[in-house]
Design an enzyme around this catalytic site. Structure first.
Site, PDB file in Angstrom:
ATOM      1  N   ALA A  21      25.462  52.811  50.791  1.00 36.90           N
ATOM      2  CA  ALA A  21      26.013  54.137  51.070  1.00 36.90           C
ATOM      3  C   ALA A  21      26.158  54.413  52.563  1.00 36.90           C
ATOM      4  O   ALA A  21      26.481  55.527  52.950  1.00 36.90           O
ATOM      5  CB  ALA A  21      25.112  55.213  50.434  1.00 36.90           C
ATOM      6  N   GLY A  24      31.972  52.625  54.488  1.00 36.42           N
ATOM      7  CA  GLY A  24      33.065  52.297  53.589  1.00 36.42           C
ATOM      8  C   GLY A  24      33.089  53.116  52.309  1.00 36.42           C
ATOM      9  O   GLY A  24      32.841  54.330  52.318  1.00 36.42           O
ATOM     10  N   GLY A  26      31.027  53.101  49.857  1.00 36.04           N
ATOM     11  CA  GLY A  26      29.729  53.673  49.518  1.00 36.04           C
ATOM     12  C   GLY A  26      29.502  54.996  50.202  1.00 36.04           C
ATOM     13  O   GLY A  26      29.002  55.963  49.590  1.00 36.04           O
ATOM     14  N   TYR A 175      33.129  34.638  47.256  1.00 37.77           N
ATOM     15  CA  TYR A 175      33.284  36.078  47.060  1.00 37.77           C
ATOM     16  C   TYR A 175      33.926  36.364  45.708  1.00 37.77           C
ATOM     17  O   TYR A 175      33.472  37.236  44.956  1.00 37.77           O
ATOM     18  CB  TYR A 175      34.127  36.678  48.182  1.00 37.77           C
ATOM     19  CG  TYR A 175      34.330  38.171  48.047  1.00 37.77           C
ATOM     20  CD1 TYR A 175      33.262  39.055  48.195  1.00 37.77           C
ATOM     21  CD2 TYR A 175      35.591  38.700  47.755  1.00 37.77           C
ATOM     22  CE1 TYR A 175      33.450  40.427  48.064  1.00 37.77           C
ATOM     23  CE2 TYR A 175      35.785  40.063  47.630  1.00 37.77           C
ATOM     24  CZ  TYR A 175      34.713  40.928  47.787  1.00 37.77           C
ATOM     25  OH  TYR A 175      34.891  42.286  47.645  1.00 37.77           O
TER      26      TYR A 175
END
Length: 205
Positions: A21, A24, A26, A175
């Site tokens: 958080a 971005g 978050g 990823y």
């Protein structure tokens, strides 16, 4: 009709936990939920960035109810510790957003020896969610949101002969694998919750 954060219903007296958080997506998720009245637990590894993010949220929402908890998804032990601390303080959790992650990095390992992107993005969130499930179920209608990516389309299943990608590692290949795991986790968890008759629901975003 376009949807915006203004369409979020009142979240007063609800508890939301958001991983990553401190920046971005978050940060914007935490901001939106806090702005709607939720008590937001900002779970993040970098505490300086988390504190800066909390200050940023309070600048636009002075009454925001925020709490910062250290979470290192690259350590299974610390992830369990963080989840248990959150559950002890919040016996009922209404929303969990599994957002934190690392992306496209050179091959490194977590504290437990797992390939970093898979270890943080998937394994860490698996453990974190599992430890919070009793508190999520206790709320009566919790939502568990796991953030994946269109990169899951380039992901491939885990090779049981090379789980840690010691051979042929590629940053985006790793990823994509982690995001595919997130995708399957979110859907698979919901199937299990439904089969067990739980009220909590698991979603992917």
């Amino acid at each position: 009709m376009a949807w915006s954060t203004n369409d979020i219903p009142d979240q007063t007296n609800r508890v939301a936990v958001v991983t990553g958080a401190n920046g971005g997506l978050g940060l914007e998720t935490a901001r939106a939920l806090a702005g709607a009245g939720a008590h937001v637990v900002m779970a993040a590894r970098n505490q300086d960035k988390a504190n800066a993010a909390a200050a940023e949220i309070r600048a636009s929402h002075p009454e925001a109810s925020l709490e910062i908890v250290a979470l290192d998804l690259g350590s299974q032990a610390q992830t369990r510790e963080a989840a248990e601390a959150i559950a002890a303080d919040h016996p009922e959790i209404d929303v969990l957003v599994n957002n934190a992650g690392v992306m496209g990095i050179p091959r490194t390992l977590t504290a437990d020896g797992h390939e970093m992107q898979f270890g943080v993005n998937h394994l860490g969130h698996w453990t974190f969610t599992a430890r919070l499930l009793p508190a999520l179920e206790a709320s009566g209608a919790a939502r568990i949101v796991t953030v994946t990516s269109t990169a899951h389309h380039i992901g491939r299943a885990v090779d049981p002969d090379d789980i840690e990608m010691e051979k042929g590692y590629g940053d985006w290949k790793a990823y994509g694998r982690s995001k595919l795991a997130n995708w399957h986790f979110g859907i698979g968890l919901n199937r299990v919750l439904e089969a067990e008759g739980w009220s909590a629901e698991s979603l992917i975003a």
